[in-house]
Scaffold this active site. Structure first.
Site, PDB file in Angstrom:
ATOM      1  N   ASP A  67      40.221 -15.642  -5.919  1.00 18.37           N
ATOM      2  CA  ASP A  67      40.152 -14.616  -6.946  1.00 18.37           C
ATOM      3  C   ASP A  67      40.610 -15.257  -8.255  1.00 18.37           C
ATOM      4  O   ASP A  67      41.326 -16.264  -8.251  1.00 18.37           O
ATOM      5  CB  ASP A  67      41.069 -13.450  -6.560  1.00 18.37           C
ATOM      6  N   ASP A  69      41.677 -13.377 -11.703  1.00 17.74           N
ATOM      7  CA  ASP A  69      42.723 -12.743 -12.508  1.00 17.74           C
ATOM      8  C   ASP A  69      44.045 -12.652 -11.756  1.00 17.74           C
ATOM      9  O   ASP A  69      44.120 -12.107 -10.654  1.00 17.74           O
ATOM     10  CB  ASP A  69      42.287 -11.330 -12.916  1.00 17.74           C
TER      11      ASP A  69
END
Length: 314
Positions: A67, A69
């Site tokens: 991922d 962020d």
């Protein structure tokens, strides 16, 4: 030694007996210590077996999915991208206030309201409609250097590099625009990126998404599809995320990691004995904060940019 001393007349029978007993006592103590040490080492090895090597060098059917962020980068990539666009007067302030309130509501509530999110996406796409993909890609390269390069978590970067050094492929998997994600992946030396795709015709954005944002279960579906296409064994793959929204993706792989986890993911990961890493200083809130000094305009710029910049479709 004792015999030589006795021959020279240095030891009386009584002294000879006492010295012999001392030698025997010393040898016995040394042997007991050695035996005890070996037993302790053996017990420790049985109680805590050595963790197998990971990632496994040369395992071509393994890969890693990160991922973006708050996992690879501090804060949201779309927020930083929006700051850059707003600085370049890409948006008018009056067009952005609405996005700011929608984004603030989402951050505080922590729940996606379908109507809210659809309204935000439609408004954002209308703003970038008619702009060229190449223009925003070029701006994205500049914005990475201005706002993103110094916000990469060194710890997560090292995890990604470990997979690369082992000869494995590494992808970013994010709801951020695929163009932005691709720029970041290239700058970090990763294999590539999966991100939200917006439609474009002849290199110009049409104002429509291709499907939906790559979020939650959609990430898991993207990883599953990529693994099938690339011949990967998901039980030998790893996934990394900070958010409980990515539990579907993390649950797909044999090596899930919770990185800088929010409260829900931390609880979920601990219950399942997943590995956790936290590179933040101190204990921060689960939700990602937006710097107050950035102002409403920059926040809205990030929200508007979030949904709109995506892969070209002819």
């Amino acid at each position: 030694m004792l015999d030589r001393m006795a021959a020279l007349g240095w030891l009386t029978p009584r002294r000879r007996s006492a010295t012999a007993r001392s030698v025997l006592a010393g040898e016995a103590a040394a042997e007991a210590a050695r035996k005890s040490s070996l037993e302790a080492e053996s017990a420790a090895a049985k109680a805590a077996p050595e963790e197998p090597e990971f990632p496994v060098v040369g395992d071509e059917r393994a890969a890693a999915f990160f991922d973006l962020d708050n996992t690879v980068m501090q804060g949201a990539a779309i927020f930083h991208f929006g700051r850059g666009l707003y600085k370049r007067k890409f948006f008018e302030r009056r067009e952005l206030t609405r996005f700011a309130w929608q984004q603030a509501w989402f951050r505080l509530a922590g729940v996606e309201d379908p109507e809210h999110m659809q309204d935000a996406r439609d408004s954002a796409l209308s703003i970038v409609k008619g702009h060229r993909v190449s223009e925003l890609m070029s701006i994205g390269e500049e914005i990475y250097d201005e706002y993103m390069a110094d916000r990469i978590w060194p710890g997560t970067r090292a995890l990604a590099q470990a997979h690369l050094d082992a000869g494995q492929r590494v992808w970013l998997v994010t709801a951020a625009p695929v163009e932005t994600a691709t720029i970041i992946a290239r700058r970090l030396g990763l294999t590539g990126a999966l991100g939200t795709v917006a439609e474009s015709v002849d290199g110009v954005y049409t104002g429509h998404l291709v499907g939906e944002p790559l979020h939650g279960p959609a990430k898991a579906e993207a990883v599953r599809a990529l693994a099938a296409a690339e011949g990967l064994d998901l039980t030998r793959c790893a996934a990394y995320s900070d958010s409980h929204n990515d539990i579907p993706m993390l649950s797909l792989v044999g090596h899930p990691y919770a990185i800088n986890p929010d409260a829900k993911l931390r609880k979920y990961a601990r219950a399942r004995d997943w590995r956790l890493r936290d590179y933040r200083t101190g204990r921060k809130a689960a939700k990602v904060g937006i710097p107050a000094a950035a102002g409403v305009g920059a926040l809205a710029g990030g929200t508007a940019a979030a949904v709109a910049l995506h892969r070209r479709r002819r």
